[in-house]
Design a protein around this motif. Structure first.
Motif, PDB file in Angstrom:
ATOM      1  N   LEU A 144       0.859  -1.167   0.000  1.00 43.56           N
ATOM      2  CA  LEU A 144       0.000   0.000   0.000  1.00 43.56           C
ATOM      3  C   LEU A 144       0.900   1.223   0.000  1.00 43.56           C
ATOM      4  CD1 LEU A 144      -2.808   1.358   0.360  1.00 43.56           C
ATOM      5  CD2 LEU A 144      -2.456   1.092   2.808  1.00 43.56           C
ATOM      6  N   SER A 145       0.647   2.147  -0.923  1.00 48.46           N
ATOM      7  CA  SER A 145       1.460   3.358  -1.022  1.00 48.46           C
ATOM      8  C   SER A 145       0.568   4.589  -1.086  1.00 48.46           C
ATOM      9  CB  SER A 145       2.321   3.319  -2.286  1.00 48.46           C
ATOM     10  OG  SER A 145       3.208   2.237  -2.260  1.00 48.46           O
ATOM     11  N   PHE A 146       1.067   5.695  -0.535  1.00 51.65           N
ATOM     12  CA  PHE A 146       0.389   6.985  -0.652  1.00 51.65           C
ATOM     13  C   PHE A 146       1.433   8.078  -0.541  1.00 51.65           C
ATOM     14  CE2 PHE A 146       0.176   5.718   3.784  1.00 51.65           C
ATOM     15  CZ  PHE A 146       0.545   6.853   4.477  1.00 51.65           C
ATOM     16  N   VAL A 147       1.064   9.292  -0.959  1.00 51.64           N
ATOM     17  CA  VAL A 147       2.008  10.406  -0.969  1.00 51.64           C
ATOM     18  C   VAL A 147       1.537  11.556  -0.092  1.00 51.64           C
ATOM     19  CG1 VAL A 147       2.970   9.899  -3.233  1.00 51.64           C
ATOM     20  CG2 VAL A 147       0.990  11.397  -3.061  1.00 51.64           C
ATOM     21  N   ALA A 148       2.513  12.344   0.357  1.00 54.92           N
ATOM     22  CA  ALA A 148       2.268  13.623   1.009  1.00 54.92           C
ATOM     23  C   ALA A 148       2.776  14.677   0.034  1.00 54.92           C
ATOM     24  CB  ALA A 148       2.998  13.703   2.342  1.00 54.92           C
ATOM     25  N   LYS A 149       1.861  15.394  -0.597  1.00 60.88           N
ATOM     26  CA  LYS A 149       2.206  16.286  -1.711  1.00 60.88           C
ATOM     27  C   LYS A 149       3.185  17.384  -1.317  1.00 60.88           C
ATOM     28  CE  LYS A 149      -1.089  17.709  -4.409  1.00 60.88           C
ATOM     29  NZ  LYS A 149      -2.353  18.080  -5.064  1.00 60.88           N
ATOM     30  N   ARG A 150       2.846  18.178  -0.327  1.00 63.13           N
ATOM     31  CA  ARG A 150       3.621  19.383  -0.001  1.00 63.13           C
ATOM     32  C   ARG A 150       5.068  19.072   0.389  1.00 63.13           C
ATOM     33  NH1 ARG A 150       0.215  22.082  -2.443  1.00 63.13           N
ATOM     34  NH2 ARG A 150      -1.668  22.817  -1.474  1.00 63.13           N
ATOM     35  N   VAL A 151       5.291  17.940   1.050  1.00 64.86           N
ATOM     36  CA  VAL A 151       6.650  17.586   1.487  1.00 64.86           C
ATOM     37  C   VAL A 151       7.318  16.584   0.556  1.00 64.86           C
ATOM     38  CG1 VAL A 151       6.252  18.175   3.905  1.00 64.86           C
ATOM     39  CG2 VAL A 151       5.766  15.849   3.097  1.00 64.86           C
ATOM     40  N   GLN A 152       6.659  16.223  -0.537  1.00 63.13           N
ATOM     41  CA  GLN A 152       7.196  15.341  -1.578  1.00 63.13           C
ATOM     42  C   GLN A 152       7.706  14.012  -0.997  1.00 63.13           C
ATOM     43  OE1 GLN A 152       9.872  18.429  -3.165  1.00 63.13           O
ATOM     44  NE2 GLN A 152       8.863  18.073  -5.124  1.00 63.13           N
ATOM     45  N   LYS A 153       6.830  13.315  -0.288  1.00 65.86           N
ATOM     46  CA  LYS A 153       7.197  12.039   0.334  1.00 65.86           C
ATOM     47  C   LYS A 153       6.279  10.920  -0.145  1.00 65.86           C
ATOM     48  CE  LYS A 153      10.313  13.808   3.111  1.00 65.86           C
ATOM     49  NZ  LYS A 153      11.714  13.640   2.864  1.00 65.86           N
ATOM     50  N   PHE A 177       5.013   7.219   1.078  1.00 64.19           N
ATOM     51  CA  PHE A 177       4.906   6.292   2.198  1.00 64.19           C
ATOM     52  C   PHE A 177       4.506   4.927   1.655  1.00 64.19           C
ATOM     53  CE2 PHE A 177       4.391  10.444   3.995  1.00 64.19           C
ATOM     54  CZ  PHE A 177       5.007  10.368   5.226  1.00 64.19           C
ATOM     55  N   THR A 178       5.192   3.901   2.108  1.00 62.59           N
ATOM     56  CA  THR A 178       4.898   2.541   1.676  1.00 62.59           C
ATOM     57  C   THR A 178       4.651   1.692   2.915  1.00 62.59           C
ATOM     58  OG1 THR A 178       6.354   2.848  -0.224  1.00 62.59           O
ATOM     59  CG2 THR A 178       5.726   0.582   0.329  1.00 62.59           C
ATOM     60  N   LEU A 179       3.481   1.062   2.956  1.00 57.02           N
ATOM     61  CA  LEU A 179       3.108   0.202   4.081  1.00 57.02           C
ATOM     62  C   LEU A 179       3.143  -1.251   3.641  1.00 57.02           C
ATOM     63  CD1 LEU A 179      -0.090   2.117   5.281  1.00 57.02           C
ATOM     64  CD2 LEU A 179       2.286   2.560   5.917  1.00 57.02           C
ATOM     65  N   ASP A 180       3.746  -2.105   4.455  1.00 58.77           N
ATOM     66  CA  ASP A 180       3.698  -3.548   4.237  1.00 58.77           C
ATOM     67  C   ASP A 180       2.757  -4.099   5.307  1.00 58.77           C
ATOM     68  OD1 ASP A 180       4.094  -6.352   4.310  1.00 58.77           O
ATOM     69  OD2 ASP A 180       6.078  -6.098   3.384  1.00 58.77           O
ATOM     70  N   LEU A 181       1.529  -4.367   4.916  1.00 54.73           N
ATOM     71  CA  LEU A 181       0.515  -4.781   5.887  1.00 54.73           C
ATOM     72  C   LEU A 181       0.778  -6.171   6.444  1.00 54.73           C
ATOM     73  CD1 LEU A 181      -2.629  -3.330   4.093  1.00 54.73           C
ATOM     74  CD2 LEU A 181      -1.232  -2.291   5.894  1.00 54.73           C
ATOM     75  N   GLU A 182       1.426  -7.035   5.674  1.00 51.57           N
ATOM     76  CA  GLU A 182       1.762  -8.375   6.162  1.00 51.57           C
ATOM     77  C   GLU A 182       2.833  -8.320   7.242  1.00 51.57           C
ATOM     78  OE1 GLU A 182       2.806 -11.633   3.582  1.00 51.57           O
ATOM     79  OE2 GLU A 182       1.118 -11.166   2.276  1.00 51.57           O
ATOM     80  N   LEU A 183       3.889  -7.573   7.001  1.00 52.08           N
ATOM     81  CA  LEU A 183       4.999  -7.490   7.946  1.00 52.08           C
ATOM     82  C   LEU A 183       4.805  -6.413   9.008  1.00 52.08           C
ATOM     83  CD1 LEU A 183       8.020  -7.869   5.480  1.00 52.08           C
ATOM     84  CD2 LEU A 183       6.975  -9.630   6.934  1.00 52.08           C
ATOM     85  N   GLU A 184       3.738  -5.607   8.842  1.00 51.52           N
ATOM     86  CA  GLU A 184       3.434  -4.513   9.751  1.00 51.52           C
ATOM     87  C   GLU A 184       4.611  -3.544   9.865  1.00 51.52           C
ATOM     88  OE1 GLU A 184       1.993  -6.125  13.449  1.00 51.52           O
ATOM     89  OE2 GLU A 184       0.248  -7.018  12.470  1.00 51.52           O
ATOM     90  N   THR A 185       5.154  -3.162   8.684  1.00 49.00           N
ATOM     91  CA  THR A 185       6.244  -2.205   8.632  1.00 49.00           C
ATOM     92  C   THR A 185       5.878  -1.095   7.654  1.00 49.00           C
ATOM     93  OG1 THR A 185       7.368  -3.396   6.841  1.00 49.00           O
ATOM     94  CG2 THR A 185       7.994  -3.967   9.105  1.00 49.00           C
ATOM     95  N   TRP A 186       6.636  -0.011   7.703  1.00 45.82           N
ATOM     96  CA  TRP A 186       6.423   1.075   6.760  1.00 45.82           C
ATOM     97  C   TRP A 186       7.746   1.763   6.486  1.00 45.82           C
ATOM     98  CZ3 TRP A 186       7.346   6.181   8.215  1.00 45.82           C
ATOM     99  CH2 TRP A 186       7.512   6.400   9.589  1.00 45.82           C
ATOM    100  N   SER A 187       7.785   2.480   5.356  1.00 48.46           N
ATOM    101  CA  SER A 187       8.969   3.251   5.010  1.00 48.46           C
ATOM    102  C   SER A 187       8.519   4.553   4.368  1.00 48.46           C
ATOM    103  CB  SER A 187       9.884   2.466   4.066  1.00 48.46           C
ATOM    104  OG  SER A 187       9.221   2.217   2.844  1.00 48.46           O
ATOM    105  N   VAL A 188       9.402   5.516   4.383  1.00 43.75           N
ATOM    106  CA  VAL A 188       9.136   6.811   3.759  1.00 43.75           C
ATOM    107  C   VAL A 188      10.358   7.199   2.940  1.00 43.75           C
ATOM    108  CG1 VAL A 188       9.922   8.141   5.764  1.00 43.75           C
ATOM    109  CG2 VAL A 188       8.337   9.173   4.148  1.00 43.75           C
ATOM    110  N   SER A 189      10.112   7.772   1.757  1.00 51.52           N
ATOM    111  CA  SER A 189      11.213   8.216   0.904  1.00 51.52           C
ATOM    112  C   SER A 189      10.775   9.478   0.172  1.00 51.52           C
ATOM    113  CB  SER A 189      11.606   7.121  -0.086  1.00 51.52           C
ATOM    114  OG  SER A 189      10.508   6.779  -0.908  1.00 51.52           O
TER     115      SER A 189
END
Length: 127
Positions: free
Chosen positions: A1-10, A12-24
């Motif tokens: 699952l992925s989504f963006v934060a427009k103003r800060v140009q980020k 976010f990627t969620l791994d629902l199986e592993l219950e982890t997330w990352s931001v780039s």
């Protein structure tokens, strides 16, 4: 699952199986405005595509599995954001609109491959 934060140009990627997330950051080369709509095309290439907002040269960009960004459609001559990003069920066609003009465009790859296929002869954004 992925989504963006427009103003800060980020991105976010969620791994629902592993219950982890990352931001780039999405700021990369020609992808210098705000990320907007996302579409992931699964297949051999598993590419995440982005619309762009916030300026007068909004493009369509892709991000491959290794995190490299590239531009797939340049919005030269359009002073509006790209929107409505969608793909045909077989991933052979990409559809996108330039918002102010209210025109919808259909794109296909000249190499005959689907948009979820191998990214051939691609010029990636410099880091």
């Amino acid at each position: 699952l992925s989504f963006v934060a427009k103003r800060v140009q980020k991105l976010f990627t969620l791994d629902l199986e592993l219950e982890t997330w990352s931001v780039s950051s999405t700021a990369s080369g020609a992808f210098d405005l705000e990320p907007d709509q996302l579409a992931r095309v699964l297949g051999d290439g598993d590419i995440l595509y982005f619309c762009e907002d916030g300026g007068d040269d909004c493009d369509i960009h892709g991000r491959d599995q290794t995190g490299n960004y590239f531009t797939i459609v340049e919005g030269i001559g359009y002073s509006t954001e790209t929107t409505g990003l969608a793909f045909s069920p077989d991933a052979m066609f990409m559809y996108v609109a330039f918002q102010t003009d209210s025109n919808i465009y259909s794109f296909w790859r000249t190499d005959g491959l689907p948009f979820n296929g191998t990214v051939a002869d691609t010029k990636y954004h410099s880091a």
